[in-house]
Design a protein around this motif. Structure first.
Motif, PDB file in Angstrom:
ATOM      1  N   LEU A  91       3.127 -15.575  14.775  1.00 19.69           N
ATOM      2  CA  LEU A  91       2.531 -15.057  14.604  1.00 19.69           C
ATOM      3  C   LEU A  91       1.394 -14.354  15.211  1.00 19.69           C
ATOM      4  O   LEU A  91       0.661 -15.655  14.704  1.00 19.69           O
ATOM      5  N   PRO A  92       1.054 -13.875  15.831  1.00 19.75           N
ATOM      6  CA  PRO A  92      -0.199 -13.487  16.565  1.00 19.75           C
ATOM      7  C   PRO A  92      -1.425 -12.828  16.241  1.00 19.75           C
ATOM      8  O   PRO A  92      -2.561 -13.598  16.249  1.00 19.75           O
ATOM      9  N   LYS A  93      -1.531 -12.542  14.831  1.00 19.67           N
ATOM     10  CA  LYS A  93      -1.742 -12.250  13.976  1.00 19.67           C
ATOM     11  C   LYS A  93      -2.251 -12.353  12.927  1.00 19.67           C
ATOM     12  O   LYS A  93      -1.610 -13.228  12.347  1.00 19.67           O
ATOM     13  N   ALA A  94      -2.648 -11.402  11.637  1.00 15.76           N
ATOM     14  CA  ALA A  94      -2.844 -12.703  10.575  1.00 15.76           C
ATOM     15  C   ALA A  94      -1.595 -12.553   9.494  1.00 15.76           C
ATOM     16  O   ALA A  94      -1.070 -11.547  10.273  1.00 15.76           O
ATOM     17  N   ARG A  95      -1.609 -13.477   8.589  1.00 10.94           N
ATOM     18  CA  ARG A  95      -0.170 -13.962   8.320  1.00 10.94           C
ATOM     19  C   ARG A  95       0.544 -13.077   7.145  1.00 10.94           C
ATOM     20  O   ARG A  95      -0.578 -11.764   7.066  1.00 10.94           O
ATOM     21  N   ASP A  96       1.298 -12.461   7.524  1.00 11.03           N
ATOM     22  CA  ASP A  96       1.913 -10.911   7.033  1.00 11.03           C
ATOM     23  C   ASP A  96       2.317 -11.158   5.479  1.00 11.03           C
ATOM     24  O   ASP A  96       3.559 -11.961   5.305  1.00 11.03           O
ATOM     25  N   LYS A  97       1.677 -11.192   4.336  1.00 12.55           N
ATOM     26  CA  LYS A  97       2.732 -11.950   2.738  1.00 12.55           C
ATOM     27  C   LYS A  97       3.302 -10.761   2.243  1.00 12.55           C
ATOM     28  O   LYS A  97       3.936 -10.932   0.929  1.00 12.55           O
ATOM     29  N   GLY A  98       3.332  -9.981   2.378  1.00  8.48           N
ATOM     30  CA  GLY A  98       4.593  -8.814   2.338  1.00  8.48           C
ATOM     31  C   GLY A  98       3.931  -7.783   1.187  1.00  8.48           C
ATOM     32  O   GLY A  98       4.951  -6.654   1.323  1.00  8.48           O
ATOM     33  N   GLN A  99       2.962  -7.877   1.489  1.00  6.98           N
ATOM     34  CA  GLN A  99       2.149  -6.378   1.185  1.00  6.98           C
ATOM     35  C   GLN A  99       2.426  -4.898   1.014  1.00  6.98           C
ATOM     36  O   GLN A  99       2.250  -3.778   0.892  1.00  6.98           O
ATOM     37  N   ASN A 100       2.221  -5.282   2.816  1.00 11.57           N
ATOM     38  CA  ASN A 100       2.418  -3.900   3.456  1.00 11.57           C
ATOM     39  C   ASN A 100       4.038  -2.811   2.859  1.00 11.57           C
ATOM     40  O   ASN A 100       4.391  -1.964   2.400  1.00 11.57           O
ATOM     41  N   ALA A 101       4.721  -4.376   3.214  1.00 16.84           N
ATOM     42  CA  ALA A 101       6.677  -3.791   3.027  1.00 16.84           C
ATOM     43  C   ALA A 101       7.169  -3.822   1.923  1.00 16.84           C
ATOM     44  O   ALA A 101       7.691  -2.106   1.043  1.00 16.84           O
ATOM     45  N   GLU A 102       6.125  -4.326   0.400  1.00 13.51           N
ATOM     46  CA  GLU A 102       6.003  -4.303  -0.513  1.00 13.51           C
ATOM     47  C   GLU A 102       5.509  -2.991  -1.785  1.00 13.51           C
ATOM     48  O   GLU A 102       6.306  -2.140  -1.987  1.00 13.51           O
ATOM     49  N   LEU A 103       4.169  -2.889  -0.483  1.00 10.88           N
ATOM     50  CA  LEU A 103       3.708  -1.305  -0.810  1.00 10.88           C
ATOM     51  C   LEU A 103       4.913  -0.073  -0.861  1.00 10.88           C
ATOM     52  O   LEU A 103       4.809   0.506  -1.729  1.00 10.88           O
ATOM     53  N   ALA A 104       5.244   0.083   0.334  1.00 15.82           N
ATOM     54  CA  ALA A 104       6.290   0.463   0.674  1.00 15.82           C
ATOM     55  C   ALA A 104       7.225   0.371  -0.018  1.00 15.82           C
ATOM     56  O   ALA A 104       8.080   2.378   0.268  1.00 15.82           O
ATOM     57  N   ALA A 105       7.733  -0.571  -0.398  1.00 21.60           N
ATOM     58  CA  ALA A 105       8.805  -0.533  -1.417  1.00 21.60           C
ATOM     59  C   ALA A 105       9.000   0.567  -1.997  1.00 21.60           C
ATOM     60  O   ALA A 105       9.305   1.009  -2.632  1.00 21.60           O
ATOM     61  N   PHE A 106       7.571   0.368  -2.985  1.00 23.83           N
ATOM     62  CA  PHE A 106       6.923   1.003  -4.165  1.00 23.83           C
ATOM     63  C   PHE A 106       6.880   2.669  -3.866  1.00 23.83           C
ATOM     64  O   PHE A 106       7.554   3.041  -4.731  1.00 23.83           O
ATOM     65  N   VAL A 107       6.487   2.958  -3.040  1.00 25.84           N
ATOM     66  CA  VAL A 107       5.704   4.622  -2.926  1.00 25.84           C
ATOM     67  C   VAL A 107       7.356   5.072  -2.917  1.00 25.84           C
ATOM     68  O   VAL A 107       7.364   6.282  -2.994  1.00 25.84           O
ATOM     69  N   LYS A 108       8.612   4.091  -1.902  1.00 22.25           N
ATOM     70  CA  LYS A 108       9.446   5.066  -2.060  1.00 22.25           C
ATOM     71  C   LYS A 108      10.423   5.118  -2.681  1.00 22.25           C
ATOM     72  O   LYS A 108      11.048   5.906  -3.501  1.00 22.25           O
ATOM     73  N   ALA A 109       9.972   3.659  -3.644  1.00 21.62           N
ATOM     74  CA  ALA A 109      11.045   4.371  -5.620  1.00 21.62           C
ATOM     75  C   ALA A 109      10.270   5.565  -6.262  1.00 21.62           C
ATOM     76  O   ALA A 109      10.823   6.116  -6.357  1.00 21.62           O
ATOM     77  N   VAL A 110       9.138   5.558  -5.873  1.00 26.07           N
ATOM     78  CA  VAL A 110       8.081   6.463  -6.886  1.00 26.07           C
ATOM     79  C   VAL A 110       8.539   7.560  -6.078  1.00 26.07           C
ATOM     80  O   VAL A 110       8.728   8.831  -7.078  1.00 26.07           O
ATOM     81  N   ARG A 111       8.327   7.987  -4.919  1.00 24.91           N
ATOM     82  CA  ARG A 111       9.255   9.595  -4.416  1.00 24.91           C
ATOM     83  C   ARG A 111      10.136  10.271  -4.550  1.00 24.91           C
ATOM     84  O   ARG A 111      10.519  10.417  -4.678  1.00 24.91           O
ATOM     85  N   THR A 112      11.613   8.511  -4.299  1.00 24.41           N
ATOM     86  CA  THR A 112      12.894   9.158  -4.871  1.00 24.41           C
ATOM     87  C   THR A 112      13.020   9.130  -6.245  1.00 24.41           C
ATOM     88  O   THR A 112      14.702   9.787  -6.218  1.00 24.41           O
ATOM     89  N   GLY A 113      12.955   8.188  -6.459  1.00 27.53           N
ATOM     90  CA  GLY A 113      13.246   7.894  -8.091  1.00 27.53           C
ATOM     91  C   GLY A 113      13.743   6.945  -8.245  1.00 27.53           C
ATOM     92  O   GLY A 113      15.211   6.963  -8.896  1.00 27.53           O
ATOM     93  N   GLY A 114      14.558   6.638  -7.497  1.00 31.44           N
ATOM     94  CA  GLY A 114      15.123   4.942  -6.825  1.00 31.44           C
ATOM     95  C   GLY A 114      14.657   3.538  -7.642  1.00 31.44           C
ATOM     96  O   GLY A 114      13.841   3.968  -8.421  1.00 31.44           O
TER      97      GLY A 114
END
Length: 511
Positions: free
Chosen positions: A453-476
């Protein structure tokens, strides 16, 4: 000035010089040496340049000291946050006694502060006022804020529950006719978020991913101090900043609440937010004791609101997810080794306050147990923990239903230059290797190696937040099943129980 000091002191110089200056000039330090007597004292109470002229300070053998703001007790969390006072017989002038003395002098008209006040501003304009002071636009010695009436509030203290002697995994029940009505929302509208807490992790790892995200509105930030809330509002674009938690929980327009406070408050704040009908994202740990965990589950059952996510972000790391996909399905038991080179904590870290905030592993260990369980596709059934005598290092063995095992080595004595997290998963003639979220590889019939990876370590925070926001938005469904969050938390708590008992702990109870 030198002539005046010489006249006043018979040519000897003063006993003490207080440096109350700022800026980049070294002149105050040089002048102090000229004004001091032989073996005098120079006390720095400001923040000026301190390039000590060696000859001048050596020849007089001057004593240089620093004065921390307010006095003894400053920066001591047990004093400032927990209220443990220093006995007056040992420490005469503490931070609190210094402040009390000053207020007493003001009350007796012995100190006149009125000539210092050169500007009065409304409290609502506080952020702008500080900015004008910083920019030099507002020239003022002291600024007085005019507060609106009726805004005094007191924060209620919390007493952590005592740790339970055994660990069970509470059953997860959600009433179909729950006690709260979950707000209906349009999938087309923005998801309105509130943050409770705006500390280092929230401002560095969560809010930067949310501030510019489409379909998200940062509605309100609430902290215990108005200034930190105002700073978070300015930096990340919150619509409102407040110290009133009840106002946030009562705001029906808010869809989800992020709990990013100290560990001892997580369970209680989560329960309150669930009862208010909010989706909840709480940073790990969810609870510090079995009783706290059971209380959260009781709230879920009582309210019918199971919209809960705990910040176990590593399972969302794109690199680790791709490595798991490349590894593929397995048929036999697996052996997993997870080395966490945690390092030592800095003196004064609130992670060291085990009496109120839980052990360090209780606070952080859920990350690693959740990652192991996700990779193995199951929840652990037993926990065995060992610690070398006189060491903070931990060896933890998790056993899973199919016979798989995960060994987590959580060490504080490793070299700082070594990667923090390395992981090996072995099964069915294949090996998955993760190197600190920088590179991963899978060895087997076919070899796969990720690019570095050329940039800082991606430990999943961005994808985790995206999944949470999607669940809140859709009710899934929430990104991680509630049963898994509970099982990981129970296994984390079992580590302390196992250390105390010196034997494996069975994770009993409904699964």
């Amino acid at each position: 000035m030198e002539a005046s000091v010489a006249e006043l002191t018979g040519g000897h110089g003063v006993d003490q010089v207080y440096l109350a200056a700022g800026g980049g000039s070294n002149e105050p330090v040089e002048l102090a040496a000229k004004l001091c007597r032989d073996r005098g004292r120079v006390v720095d109470i400001g923040k000026c340049r301190l390039d000590l002229p060696w000859n001048a300070y050596y020849e007089k053998e001057l004593d240089v000291r620093f004065s921390r703001s307010y006095g003894p007790g400053r920066y001591d969390p047990e004093y400032e946050l927990e209220g443990r006072d220093y006995p007056i017989g040992y420490v005469r002038w503490t931070e609190r006694r210094n402040l009390a003395c000053f207020l007493d002098l003001v009350a007796r008209d012995r100190v006149d502060v009125e000539p210092l006040v050169s500007h009065i501003a409304d409290f609502d304009d506080a952020v702008e006022t500080y900015q004008r002071l910083k920019d030099g636009e507002l020239k003022a010695v002291a600024v007085l804020f005019r507060y609106p009436g009726g805004t005094d509030r007191a924060a209620a203290g919390q007493t952590p529950e005592a740790a339970a002697p055994t660990v069970t995994v509470p059953a997860v029940h959600v009433r179909s006719n729950g006690g709260v009505t979950l707000p209906a929302r349009s999938a087309a509208g923005p998801v309105r978020l509130a943050f409770v807490g705006a500390g280092n992790y929230a401002t560095s790892m969560l809010l930067p991913h949310l501030a510019e995200r489409d379909g998200v509105t940062l509605s309100t930030v609430v902290t215990t101090t108005a200034l930190s809330a105002a700073n978070a509002k300015r930096k990340f674009g919150f619509a409102e900043a407040t110290t009133d938690l009840d106002a946030v929980l009562g705001d029906k327009s808010i869809d989800a609440v992020f709990v990013v406070t100290r560990h001892s408050s997580h369970a209680d704040l989560t329960r309150k937010a669930l009862l208010a009908g909010k989706a909840v994202f709480v940073e790990k740990p969810l609870a510090l004791t079995e009783d706290e965990l059971a209380g959260v589950l009781a709230t879920v059952e009582e309210s019918g609101n199971d919209r809960l996510q705990v910040g176990f972000n590593r399972r969302f790391s794109p690199l680790l997810r791709e490595a798991k996909r490349q590894f593929g399905a397995r048929t036999g038991p697996a052996s997993l080794r997870y080395l966490v080179n945690a390092g030592r904590l800095q003196h004064g870290s609130w992670y060291l306050q085990q009496g109120s905030e839980g052990s360090r592993f209780t606070g952080e260990g859920g990350h690693f147990i959740d990652t192991a369980s996700w990779l193995l596709g199951a929840d652990p059934v037993s926990v065995y923990a060992l610690a070398p005598a006189g060491s903070e290092d931990l060896q933890i063995v998790l056993r899973y239903p199919d016979g798989s095992t995960a060994t987590i080595s959580y060490v504080t004595t490793g070299a700082p230059s070594f990667p923090k997290e390395t992981l090996d998963l072995v099964a069915d003639g294949k090996v998955l290797k993760l190197d600190d979220f920088v590179r991963a590889s899978v060895h087997g019939p076919k070899k796969w190696v990720s690019s570095r990876l050329p940039k800082a370590r991606d430990k999943g925070q961005n994808a985790e937040l995206a999944a949470f926001v999607k669940a809140v938005r859709t009710g899934g469904p929430m990104p991680v099943p509630l049963e898994s969050l509970v099982a990981t938390t129970a296994a984390t708590l079992a580590v302390q129980t196992g250390l105390a008992g010196g034997a494996p702990v069975t994770l009993a109870g409904p699964r």
